[in-house]
Enzyme design. Sequence first.
Site, short mmCIF file in Angstrom:
data_model
loop_
_atom_site.label_atom_id
_atom_site.label_comp_id
_atom_site.label_asym_id
_atom_site.label_seq_id
_atom_site.Cartn_x
_atom_site.Cartn_y
_atom_site.Cartn_z
N SER A 84 -3.61 -6.94 8.64
CA SER A 84 -2.42 -7.52 9.29
C SER A 84 -2.75 -8.79 10.07
O SER A 84 -3.88 -9.02 10.47
CB SER A 84 -1.80 -6.51 10.27
N1 SAH Z 1 -5.03 -1.22 9.20
C1 SAH Z 1 -5.61 -2.00 8.12
C2 SAH Z 1 -4.60 -2.70 7.26
C3 SAH Z 1 -3.70 -1.79 6.60
S1 SAH Z 1 -3.00 -2.28 5.07
C4 SAH Z 1 -6.61 -3.00 8.63
O1 SAH Z 1 -6.74 -3.18 9.85
O2 SAH Z 1 -7.26 -3.61 7.78
C5 SAH Z 1 -2.29 -0.69 4.74
C6 SAH Z 1 -3.29 0.32 4.27
O3 SAH Z 1 -2.62 1.56 4.17
C7 SAH Z 1 -3.88 0.03 2.89
O4 SAH Z 1 -5.27 0.06 2.94
C8 SAH Z 1 -3.32 1.17 2.03
O5 SAH Z 1 -4.18 1.56 0.99
C9 SAH Z 1 -3.13 2.26 3.06
N2 SAH Z 1 -2.16 3.30 2.69
C10 SAH Z 1 -1.00 3.16 2.01
N3 SAH Z 1 -0.39 4.35 1.87
C11 SAH Z 1 -1.17 5.28 2.47
C12 SAH Z 1 -1.08 6.69 2.64
N4 SAH Z 1 -0.08 7.42 2.14
N5 SAH Z 1 -2.08 7.30 3.33
C13 SAH Z 1 -3.12 6.60 3.85
N6 SAH Z 1 -3.27 5.26 3.68
C14 SAH Z 1 -2.31 4.61 3.01
#
Ligand code: SAH
Length: 235
Positions: A84
Amino acid sequence: MKKVFFCALLTAVLCSVCAASEEEVFTLNRQRMVEKQIERRGITDKRVLDAMRKVKRHLFVAAYLRNAAYEDRPLPIGRGQTISQPYIVAYMTQAARIGQNDRILEIGTGSGYQAVVLAEIAKEVYTIEILQPLADSARLRLEGMGYKNIKVKLGDGYKGWREYAPFDVIIVTAAPSEIPEELASQLKIGGRMVVPIGSFYQELYLITRTESGFKKEALLPVVFVPMIHPSGEDE
Ligand code: SAH
């Protein structure tokens, strides 16, 4: 022979000078990022600002993106996912009103950047990632950085992490279309969840668990990647 030795020595010295100055540029850019993108937009919590000043965002992206690490935008981290925008990381962290003894659940480990920002402020961070390559690389990265208060799990964030519940704070960094009930049930009374809700465009919500139910406040329009269902479908 002497010449070869001299050249090797010179290269080693020059490389270490370059590496040092590259680190200094990153540090300078990070301080500027906090001042211009985060403080100027109204983030005031000192612990959040200190964590954002400390955590090296350039170590959470691929080498070819390092020079963009302190820009005012999300960056790709592979598999169609993004780290993000720094302001949003700071905003969500401040909105959760984290105490230093808090135990936090993060959904969507991604690169591990938000988890580290949280780990600088709180006591323990539990983070769940659904995509195996991202979970594996984040786990390695966080271990390499020496964080002992972060646990990474490969799994479905919709289910939360019952074993360690209830949590003081839950931060969701991918967007579900509605509040995931199972996650809400893993909040302590008085616990807070910060979560983007919606389909393509979303609204960031602060959900507080009260004695009698949940208080829901809309904070800010945002754009996150959709939360993935384990069946492989997006929300
Ligand atoms: N917090 C992260 C960025 C998140 S991007 C950082 O600081 O880099 C969103 C993330 O959520 C992605 O890696 C995606 O694979 C994950 N995601 C999406 N759906 C999910 C689910 N149902 N359970 C766990 N993770 C999930």
